[in-house]
Write an enzyme that holds these catalytic residues in place. Structure first.
Site, PDB file in Angstrom:
ATOM      1  N   GLU A 136      80.910  -6.922  20.330  1.00  0.00           N
ATOM      2  CA  GLU A 136      82.084  -7.511  19.711  1.00  0.00           C
ATOM      3  C   GLU A 136      81.667  -8.825  19.063  1.00  0.00           C
ATOM      4  OE1 GLU A 136      82.690  -6.189  22.917  1.00  0.00           O
ATOM      5  OE2 GLU A 136      83.910  -4.537  22.184  1.00  0.00           O
ATOM      6  N   TYR A 148      74.494  -9.292  12.074  1.00  0.00           N
ATOM      7  CA  TYR A 148      74.668  -7.919  12.552  1.00  0.00           C
ATOM      8  C   TYR A 148      74.697  -6.919  11.398  1.00  0.00           C
ATOM      9  CZ  TYR A 148      75.823 -10.298  16.900  1.00  0.00           C
ATOM     10  OH  TYR A 148      75.783 -11.099  18.019  1.00  0.00           O
TER      11      TYR A 148
END
Length: 182
Positions: A136, A148
């Site tokens: 998350e 990411y």
């Protein structure tokens, strides 16, 4: 772990000092994250969160409990002079892994340390035979989202109000997935 260099060779990059003169900077070493590191790990994460998004950090006790569970793993980045400067902490179950914490001290931001830690975690997950990694990330954490995305993570969900901020607010989290194969 990712990264190169021959046996015993220190990887170095050239950076400029504040006064403009060049200075060699050694790449931090990655050590397995062990229960003995929980106080350092919690302090690192707390400092990174306070300087970044203001999310609440894990306590040493919570990190210690998670590290004792089967399938938990992580790495502590240590700069020259034994200064802890980052960590990644993960868990795995039933062929899937989750990055629980990825934190880098502010003076190491944008120097590739976050990517180095993430790559080490993904390699460890791959070696363990995991099929995918999840994590998350706060929707407003643009630097982490860019990291990411560049590593190949893709959004698969959203959690409303997932992060509790130290100022009393909340932030949504994007759930991201990285397919390891297998």
């Amino acid at each position: 772990m990712s990264g190169g260099g021959g046996e015993g060779a220190a990887a170095e990059s050239r950076t400029a000092r504040v006064d403009g003169s060049p200075q060699a900077e050694a790449t931090p070493a990655l050590l397995p994250l062990l229960p003995v590191h929980v106080t350092v790990a919690a302090a690192l994460q707390s400092g990174a969160m306070a300087a970044g998004t203001g999310d609440r950090a894990w306590t040493p006790e919570a990190i210690a409990e998670m590290l004792l569970l089967p399938g938990s793993f992580g790495f502590l980045a240590v700069a020259p002079l034994d200064e802890p400067c980052g960590l990644v902490f993960c868990r795995s179950v039933a062929g899937e892994g989750e990055v629980l914490v990825l934190a880098v001290v502010p003076d190491q931001w944008r120097r590739g340390l976050g990517r180095m830690l993430l790559d080490a975690a993904l390699e460890r997950a791959r070696d363990a035979g995991l099929r995918r990694m999840l994590l998350e990330v706060a929707v407003d954490n643009t630097a982490a989202r860019a990291l990411y995305d560049s590593a190949g993570f893709r959004p698969v969900g959203r959690r409303r109000g997932y992060y509790s901020r130290t100022d009393g607010g909340t932030a949504d989290a994007l759930t991201l997935e990285y397919c390891l194969g297998g």
